[in-house]
Design an enzyme around this catalytic site. Structure first.
Site, short mmCIF file in Angstrom:
data_model
loop_
_atom_site.label_atom_id
_atom_site.label_comp_id
_atom_site.label_asym_id
_atom_site.label_seq_id
_atom_site.Cartn_x
_atom_site.Cartn_y
_atom_site.Cartn_z
N TYR A 191 -6.56 -8.46 12.29
CA TYR A 191 -5.26 -8.19 12.91
C TYR A 191 -5.31 -8.60 14.37
CZ TYR A 191 -4.35 -5.37 8.74
OH TYR A 191 -4.17 -4.96 7.45
N ASN A 233 -12.18 -0.88 -0.68
CA ASN A 233 -11.50 -1.36 0.52
C ASN A 233 -12.26 -0.92 1.76
OD1 ASN A 233 -8.94 -2.31 2.05
ND2 ASN A 233 -9.27 -0.23 2.80
N GLU A 234 -12.59 -1.87 2.63
CA GLU A 234 -13.16 -1.60 3.96
C GLU A 234 -14.22 -0.49 3.92
OE1 GLU A 234 -9.97 -0.94 6.74
OE2 GLU A 234 -9.36 -3.05 6.68
N GLU A 257 0.86 -1.19 0.00
CA GLU A 257 0.00 0.00 0.00
C GLU A 257 0.89 1.24 0.00
OE1 GLU A 257 -3.65 2.13 2.53
OE2 GLU A 257 -2.83 0.21 3.18
N GLU A 262 -6.24 -9.10 4.13
CA GLU A 262 -5.44 -8.40 5.13
C GLU A 262 -5.42 -9.25 6.39
OE1 GLU A 262 -5.96 -4.24 6.01
OE2 GLU A 262 -6.55 -3.78 3.94
N GLN A 320 1.61 -5.87 5.95
CA GLN A 320 1.99 -5.58 4.57
C GLN A 320 3.36 -6.20 4.30
OE1 GLN A 320 1.39 -1.47 3.39
NE2 GLN A 320 -0.62 -1.43 4.35
N ASN A 366 -6.60 1.61 2.68
CA ASN A 366 -7.30 2.88 2.83
C ASN A 366 -6.88 3.89 1.78
OD1 ASN A 366 -8.39 1.67 5.09
ND2 ASN A 366 -7.21 2.86 6.56
#
Length: 506
Positions: free
Chosen positions: A244, A172-173, A27, A292, A358, A72
């Site tokens: 996460y 994304n999200e 990213e 992710e 990442q 993001n």
């Protein structure tokens, strides 16, 4: 000393090992791209400015698919800014991470970097501040051979061959209020469906990923997936999962059992997707893209580990490539990462794509210093070794192990394991979650028909919080496990406390 026993049956196949399970994520965030993969002044940089020492580590890591450019970041990204002559590319503000984006690395350069690392591109489109037309334009630029305005522009920009991107993320999200352009499940589901339908009209063989919830701790988890898929089921192939994990308040025992939460997450999303499929009388199965996942110390987030306010995580000033989210990982973190990857393998029948988030510097297995070295974090090792050894079919093990109580996940097995088997070799991956005691594990491998141990390594340390840093780059590394022995079809191995182990058989 704890004792555990594992039965492996060559016929107990979950699914083939999918190479996309070993994907990663780049990213435009912090120093992932700039001063990470890209540093034109570095002594190892090639003509595009990419650090070749990082390229070699990425190849060793074994990453197969790279999700790009966010994250993001993508929700405010104008892809057109990142193509064409570099000296004419505009400098923009990135609202997601309060940073300055120079656009010196864009799609064409990144596609060339992917060839250096033998990786496949998984490209995200902006559905936060843009929409269907921009997604179609990007698709035309990336994939159409020639003869149209945007494909000819790509050729003029120095990429004569199409990039042939197969996997695409539809935003994304989009459920998170930290996301530029976030929206309700109903609004997003409708937009995703229309975008997916249009993209597949242009290229029917695309594989499209619709946004799931940003985490299992979101209040709308499950309901979001249901609503989005009710709109988009016929047009998409995957639903995304993001998770996460971190240690809270010194509770290492719960942290080591984080994979139980990932199990719950996967099972819930599968059940939700299948429920929608049943309602629609569809024979199609939606797969999961766990695009992710990692250990990430979100100290400013809530107890469920949801994403923080980006303004709190980012720098107070608008800066180019600030040092953001540069977690330094311990042995315990690496054991959890190895166990999470084992869990993804156990769900290979439905999780057919995944991205460790990442790749470089930002919550990453690889770290760099500007003008200096690149090195492996502790989390590098379980990922790279599993990517190298896992092949053929994933087997469902039967595990008999002591258990222990955790505050966050209830009862957890002290020993966890998964195995893969190919025609002439197999691999067994194990963790010992006990904080203080080693464990002896016996594994019945008679059905595999293999006669010898060809490799056995363990990642452990007397200090579970030992780390690799700039000053001590090789403080932690896997060591041979000389206890691994195979006799009469039974493999025996001793596992140190808080450890991850890989054993190859031939």
């Amino acid at each position: 000393m704890a004792r555990a026993h594992i039965e492996l049956d060559k016929q107990a196949v979950i699914a083939p090992v999918n190479r996309r399970t070993f994907g990663s994520f780049v990213e435009h965030l912090g120093r992932c791209v700039y001063d990470g993969i890209y540093e034109p002044g570095h002594e190892t940089a090639n003509e595009d400015g990419f650090r070749l020492d990082v390229v070699e580590l990425v190849k060793e890591l074994g990453s197969t698919t790279i999700r790009y450019p966010g994250g993001n970041f993508v929700s405010g990204f104008r892809w057109e800014d990142s193509v064409g002559p570099r000296d004419k590319r505009p400098v923009r503000r990135d609202l997601a991470w309060r940073s300055i984006e120079t656009n010196q690395v864009g799609l064409d350069e990144f596609a060339r970097w992917l060839k250096l690392t033998d990786s496949e591109l998984m490209l995200a489109v902006n559905l936060g501040t843009r929409g269907i037309l921009e997604a179609l334009d990007l698709l035309e630029y990336a994939n159409h051979p020639s003869g149209t305005a945007l494909s000819d522009l790509r050729i003029a920009n120095g990429s004569p061959e199409p990039h042939n991107v197969r996997m695409w993320c539809l935003g994304n999200e989009m459920d998170g209020n930290w996301q530029t352009g976030f929206m309700s499940a109903d609004d997003y589901g409708k937009l995703a469906a229309r975008t997916a339908q249009a993209m597949k009209t242009a290229q029917p063989d695309l594989e499209l990923v619709v946004c799931g919830s940003s985490g299992s701790g979101m209040p709308h988890f499950g309901d979001w997936e249901r609503t989005v898929l009710e709109h988009s089921y016929e047009f998409v192939d995957y639903v995304s999962c993001h998770a996460y994990y971190q240690e809270y308040n010194g509770d290492l025992g719960s942290f080591l059992a984080s994979s139980l939460d990932m199990d719950y997450f996967i099972d819930t999303v599968v059940a939700t997707a299948d429920h929608v499929g049943y309602k629609k009388r569809s024979s199609k199965k939606i797969m999961l893209s766990f695009d992710e996942w990692n250990v990430w110390y979100l100290h400013k987030s809530d107890e469920d580990g949801d994403n923080p306010d980006p303004a709190a995580a980012a720098s107070a000033e608008w800066r180019h490539a600030p040092r953001l989210l540069e977690d330094v990982y311990s042995v315990a973190d690496a054991v959890v990462v190895g166990n999470l990857l084992m869990t993804l393998l156990k769900h290979s029948d439905r999780v057919t794509s995944a991205s460790l988030a990442q790749l470089v510097n930002v919550i990453a297995p690889i770290m760099t210093e500007p003008g200096g070295p690149a090195w492996r974090q502790t989390t590098f090792y379980p990922f790279s070794i599993t990517s190298r050894l896992a092949s053929g079919n994933v087997l469902r093990p039967v595990i008999e192990s002591p258990t222990y109580d955790t505050a966050r996940h209830g009862q957890a097995s002290v020993i966890d394991a998964v195995a893969t088997v190919d025609d002439d070799h197999a691999a067994v991956f194990l963790v010992n979650r006990d904080l203080t005691e080693p464990a002896t594990v016996t594994i019945d491998v008679r059905s595999l028909g293999l006669a010898r141990v060809t490799e056995a390594v363990t990642l452990a340390d007397a200090d579970p919080y030992a780390k690799n840093t700039l000053s001590e780059q090789n403080r932690v590394a896997p060591a041979p496990n000389d206890s691994a022995a195979l006799a009469d079809g039974v493999l025996t191995v001793t596992l140190p406390p808080v450890s991850w182990t890989a054993i190859a058989l031939g």
